[in-house]
Design a protein around this motif. Sequence first.
Motif, mmCIF file in Angstrom:
data_model
loop_
_atom_site.group_PDB
_atom_site.id
_atom_site.type_symbol
_atom_site.label_atom_id
_atom_site.label_comp_id
_atom_site.label_asym_id
_atom_site.label_seq_id
_atom_site.Cartn_x
_atom_site.Cartn_y
_atom_site.Cartn_z
ATOM 1 N N GLY A 38 72.090 88.761 44.639
ATOM 2 C CA GLY A 38 73.187 88.833 43.684
ATOM 3 C C GLY A 38 74.412 88.071 44.155
ATOM 4 O O GLY A 38 75.072 87.379 43.357
ATOM 5 N N ALA A 39 74.732 88.182 45.439
ATOM 6 C CA ALA A 39 75.883 87.448 45.986
ATOM 7 C C ALA A 39 75.651 85.946 45.914
ATOM 8 O O ALA A 39 76.579 85.170 45.646
ATOM 9 C CB ALA A 39 76.134 87.882 47.430
ATOM 10 N N THR A 40 74.414 85.522 46.136
ATOM 11 C CA THR A 40 74.094 84.093 46.081
ATOM 12 C C THR A 40 74.155 83.578 44.647
ATOM 13 O O THR A 40 74.650 82.476 44.391
ATOM 14 C CB THR A 40 72.709 83.836 46.696
ATOM 15 N N VAL A 41 73.655 84.370 43.699
ATOM 16 C CA VAL A 41 73.765 83.999 42.280
ATOM 17 C C VAL A 41 75.221 83.755 41.919
ATOM 18 O O VAL A 41 75.578 82.725 41.316
ATOM 19 C CB VAL A 41 73.170 85.102 41.373
ATOM 20 N N ARG A 42 76.091 84.667 42.295
ATOM 21 C CA ARG A 42 77.507 84.560 41.941
ATOM 22 C C ARG A 42 78.154 83.331 42.590
ATOM 23 O O ARG A 42 78.932 82.614 41.949
ATOM 24 C CB ARG A 42 78.248 85.835 42.343
#
Length: 293
Positions: free
Chosen positions: A15-19
């Motif tokens: 999720g952090a990488t997506v953002r």
Amino acid sequence: MLTVAVSGATGVQGGATVRALLLAGHRVRALTRDPDSSAADTLRALGAEMRRADFDDRASLDAALAGADSLFAVTTPFGADTAAEARQGKALVDAAAAARLGHIVLTSAAHADRGTGVPHYESKHLVERHLRTAGVPWTVIAPAAFMDNYSGGWTLDTLREGVFAWPMPSGRPFTLVPAEDIGAFAALTLQRRDEFTGRRIDIASDRRTPSQIAETLASAIGRPIVHHEVPLTDVRTWSTDLAAMFEYITASGLDVDVAGLRRDYPEVGWHDFTDWAVGQDWNARLASVSAHR
């Protein structure tokens, strides 16, 4: 603009990488077993394209990866076991190689390549070794302890009682990193493939002792917090894997070159533990614990 497939997209690191990738203006193909979940809806609202992908379903992996430029790959033994993590990680790498992706960034664990004997470090290292032979440009990033673990689980349960329960001596330092920094560093490696191809990098953004962590949490939460060293025998009763990890970290300190990372990659915007702690909504988190008692 890259099209990056991100596995484990509804999880912490994914999720952090997506953002981070969306913020940098890239197209993100967010992979998850359940593209209709509320977590998937949140990512969809941010602009990610949701795709179903199951590590044990090769056809779903092939479909999800077709046409992507790169892959952020994350595996976990929790919810399954270390044998499943190794098997699924290798399956994901094989599918990415078959899709002829230009770059795979695999997230592992700091020190996982050092023969630690920690089961979930060893399974991650098996995936790392498989990646190196897959014939695809690769990078391994290996985070230290997650700061985000301190806002949930057993830590949050005990913070309400004024205790930071952690299975390490009060004065033993170790390195930490928040998910936000993992995502930012992953996005950096994906955007600068030529610079990072063929490299394995342990990452962390701060170094603290359990006693210092307790002091910082007390300041951020606004109530007294003291560190309590949980005996490893207690941890071992519900997870021999995590007990082995804490035993290793206590012995080695989980050392990572924090100063070097901050010097070489300032664009990541590294957060120290105080930055992370003051950014949490502790009232809401602690109220949630109370509501479930």
